[in-house]
Structures are given as C-alpha cells and as structure tokens.
Scaffold this motif. Structure first.
Motif: not given
Length: 462
Positions: A229-247
């Motif tokens: 959510i934050q990266p697009p608001l700052r005109r940055q590319s989205r990042k990959r979620l960490n392992f815990h969040s993905q699981v």
C-alpha cells in the motif's frame, strides 16, 4: 508504612526480572478478576440484582479470552453498564493488556524501555526492534477497522431499529474485530446470534471482513501496508511480502476455502435448507470465517450434522494467525507440521516451502503446541462427558474445541453444564487465549543455564 514500601519494592523487583510471557499471563488473570468483580455488581445487571459469581466469572473469562461462550443472554441479562464492561474486556483481551499499557507510555511521549519492547513483541508476535512502530499500527489500525465496521453495520441497523441500532453496531464491530463472538442483537425478532441476518450480505460480509482482518495478525497487516500500500503512495514499486505474511495469507485462504466448501456441501440440505443459492454461499462463508475463531452464527449450530461438527472442531482447533486476536494453535503451526509430514513422506531430511526451510526448533515448537492443544481439548471433553452423561460426546467435544480455540460457537451445551464443568471451560478458554505453550512456560519455566551438549541418541521410529 515500611511494610507497604518493602512490598512495593519486592513487586517492582519481581516485575523487572519475571519472564515477559509470565507477565502477559498474569495480566490476563488480573483483567478477568477485575471484570468478574464489576459484573457481579447490581449495576451490571438489567434487573439491578447481584449476578452469581460463577456466571460473572464465566462471562468475564469468555470476554477477556475473546471467546463468546455465555451462560446468560448478553442482551437481556446485562445492563448497558454491564455490556460496556464486557466490551472493555473484549477490547483489552483482544489486543492484550500489555499492549494498552505500553501504548499509554507512547501517548505520553515516554520512551519504551527494553522490558516494554519485549512485552510488546511477545504480545503481538512482532520483532522487538520494531515494537514501537508495530504498537502504533496495532492501536491505530484496530480503532480504524472497528470504526469503519460500526459505520457499515449502522447502515443496516439504524434505518431498521432507529437509535437502538447504534450501540449494537459498535458492540458487534468491536467483538468481530477482536474475534470475540459476543453480540447484543437479542432484541431482533427470532434472532439467535446473527441468524436473522443469514442472507444479508452487508451485515455478514462486514463481520467477515472484520474477523479475517483481526485474525491475520498485526505483523501481517503491517507488512501488507509497507510492501503493497505505501510504495504506490510514494510512487515506488511494490515489494514482496515477507515469508511469514505469505504463509499466513495462503493458509488463511486455504482454510476459508475448505470451510466454505465443506459447510456448503454438508449443510445445504440441513441447517441451510430453504435458503437460495446465494444465501447458502453467504452462510457457508460466514460459518467458515466464524468457526475458526469468532463465534457468531447465522445458522442453528445444534441442528448441524455430526460430520459438520467434526469439520468445525478441526477448524476451531487450528484457529487464526499468530500475533492476532484469534485463538487456536494457529495456522502457521498447522502449516509447519503439514509441510514436515509431506517432506518426511518424500524422504527429505528438511521441511521447506516457498523457498524457505523450517528449523528443527520451529518444528519441535509446533509439535509441542499441537500435542498440548490436543491434550487440553480431549481432557476437557472427557471431563465434560463424565460430568454430563446426558450429553453426546460430539457436542461436548465441539464445546471443548470452541473454548480452546476461543471460537465461542456452541451446540447448545454451555447453558446445560453444571458448575464444575463451567469452571473447566473457563480454564480451557484461558489456556486457549494465552496459548498452551505460554501457559506451560509461565508455570514451569525457570532461569537455568543451558545443559552441556549431550551425545545424539539413535533409535528407530515410525
């Protein structure tokens, strides 16, 4: 006052040296006792009379442990003050008393000490260095979600019931986000929990969203915000979620799908009979979401088949994600063991998923949590069956799993239990909320040096 001063010094010294997990467990005990005392008072009951101490204790335990089981009707028995006490217990119990205490320190602009940071990390499942930022997110995000949920519920309840629908909207929103399962909608004609709204997508989907969000865990919520959510608001590319969040996200989606399909197939001709296709899908999803930890019901649980109750027991036992308002052994624990079993069957020496392997310590911890959880549930169910021989074992097993998983769903058993059985359920709810491993550590953990490295013991297993 030399004695009081010495006692205060001893308490301060003990607080500074006690393990964080022990402080968290004790905070829940104190909160339950305070809630019990308040609920006993005549001002807490609608009739203006004292409430039986055991009924007050059971309600306070259920609210603090965000379970939802109740021995009295929340709408008719409790006064607005009593309902407010229950809601306060739900909010404090859902986020953890230590979270609010530490949050107050931040509000008055006092820096967090190492002790407070460790407590926050233990309570939320987050990393200690991120504790202040995680804590601010926990409190702000919680109140935002509860406010939005209450507003959406008001869109349905206020036009239908006028000003009388405001307080129930707020109550249910907080209860849903904290995965508690309490509601005060007993004034709705023909209502039992949320059965009157089984076909209402606005009410059901709002509650579904609150429960799922509260059950994901604050570490996952923060990761989604920072990476998606934050990266697009700052005109940055989205990042990959960490392992815990993905699981957590994948396990949550899988369990919701299994539950929805299971309830739809098993109950279309049972408790959902007479509903249209859309209403049945809505009710199946609602039941799948709530069975894992929340406790609201849009169908008659007592009328469900034994197969459905077995599915419910499994979902309630697994529960939500770590560091959330949900109960159970947690979805990540389920994933660790499932992947470990699959890896062993494939002849692999290490369990891995999504390009990451699980450490032996994580596997041991997951196995310990599951075995302790199974022991608590079946010991509880056995005790309830022996004390209440008139009840079917599947129903007492359902009740025991509901208490341990802090789900709050009932097959109509709780109100039929005698005093000893209710005390047993109280203890089960408490263990389920703080976690069987944390409960055991709070009692048996001792500060001892690590033992010497022992030789490996080799033997045949399996």
């Amino acid at each position: 006052m030399p004695n009081l001063s010495a006692l205060k010094q001893r308490l301060d010294a003990w607080r500074k040296t006690a393990a964080p997990v022990r402080l968290i467990v004790i905070s829940f005990v104190l909160l339950i006792l305070l809630g019990c005392l308040l609920l006993i008072l005549p001002v807490s009951s609608a009739a203006g009379a004292f409430t039986h101490p055991l009924d007050a204790l059971f309600t306070a335990t259920s609210a603090t442990c965000v379970t939802g089981l109740s021995v009295v009707d929340t709408t008719s028995h409790w006064s607005p003050f009593g309902q407010a006490v229950i809601l306060g217990l739900i909010q404090l119990g859902g986020l953890g008393l230590s979270t609010f205490a530490t949050g107050f320190s931040l509000l008055v602009r006092r820096r967090l000490g190492l002790r407070e940071m460790v407590l926050t990390g233990e309570a939320s499942g987050g990393d200690m260095p991120d504790a202040p930022a995680l804590l601010k997110l926990m409190l702000g995000f919680t109140f935002l979600c509860e406010g939005l949920g209450a507003g959406l519920l008001m869109l349905r309840l206020v036009p239908r019931y006028g000003a009388q629908g405001i307080w129930p909207s707020v109550f249910v929103a907080v209860s849903a986000y904290c995965n508690a399962g309490f509601d005060i909608l007993g004034f709705v004609p023909g209502n039992s929990s949320l059965t009157a709204f089984a076909g209402d997508p606005l009410v059901c989907l709002t509650i579904d969203g609150l429960i799922i969000t509260g059950g994901l865990g604050f570490v996952v919520v923060r990761d989604i915000y920072l990476c998606k959510i934050q990266p697009p608001l700052r005109r940055q590319s989205r990042k990959r979620l960490n392992f815990h969040s993905q699981v957590c996200l994948r396990a949550t989606g899988l369990l919701l799908l299994i539950g929805t399909l299971g309830f739809f197939l098993l109950e279309s001709g049972g408790s959902m009979a007479g509903m249209g296709l859309g209403a049945r899908l809505n009710a199946a999803l609602f039941q799948s979401v709530n069975t894992r930890t929340a406790g609201f019901a849009s169908v008659d649980i007592g009328a469900q088949s034994s197969f459905t109750k077995v599915l419910s027991v499994a979902l309630m036992f697994v529960g939500g994600c770590p560091g959330s308002t949900a109960g159970g052994v947690k979805a990540t624990t389920f994933v660790v063991l499932l992947v470990t079993v699959a890896s062993t069957l494939r002849g692999r020496s290490e369990a891995s998923v999504l390009g990451h392997r699980f450490s032996p310590g994580m596997v041991y911890k997951s196995l310990t949590v599951v075995l302790l959880g199974l022991g608590v549930v079946f010991a509880d169910a056995t005790a309830l069956a022996l004390l209440n021989p008139q009840l079917r074992f599947i129903d007492v097993l359902y009740e025991a799993a509901s208490a341990f998983g802090t789900a709050g769903l009932t097959a109509g058993v709780t109100t039929q239990l005698e005093s000893v059985s209710r005390v047993i359920l109280c203890l089960t709810m408490f263990i389920g909320r703080v976690g069987p491993l944390s409960f055991g550590l709070s009692i048996w953990m001792r500060a001892k040096p690590e033992p010497a490295i022992l030789p490996e013991g080799r033997m045949l297993v399996g």
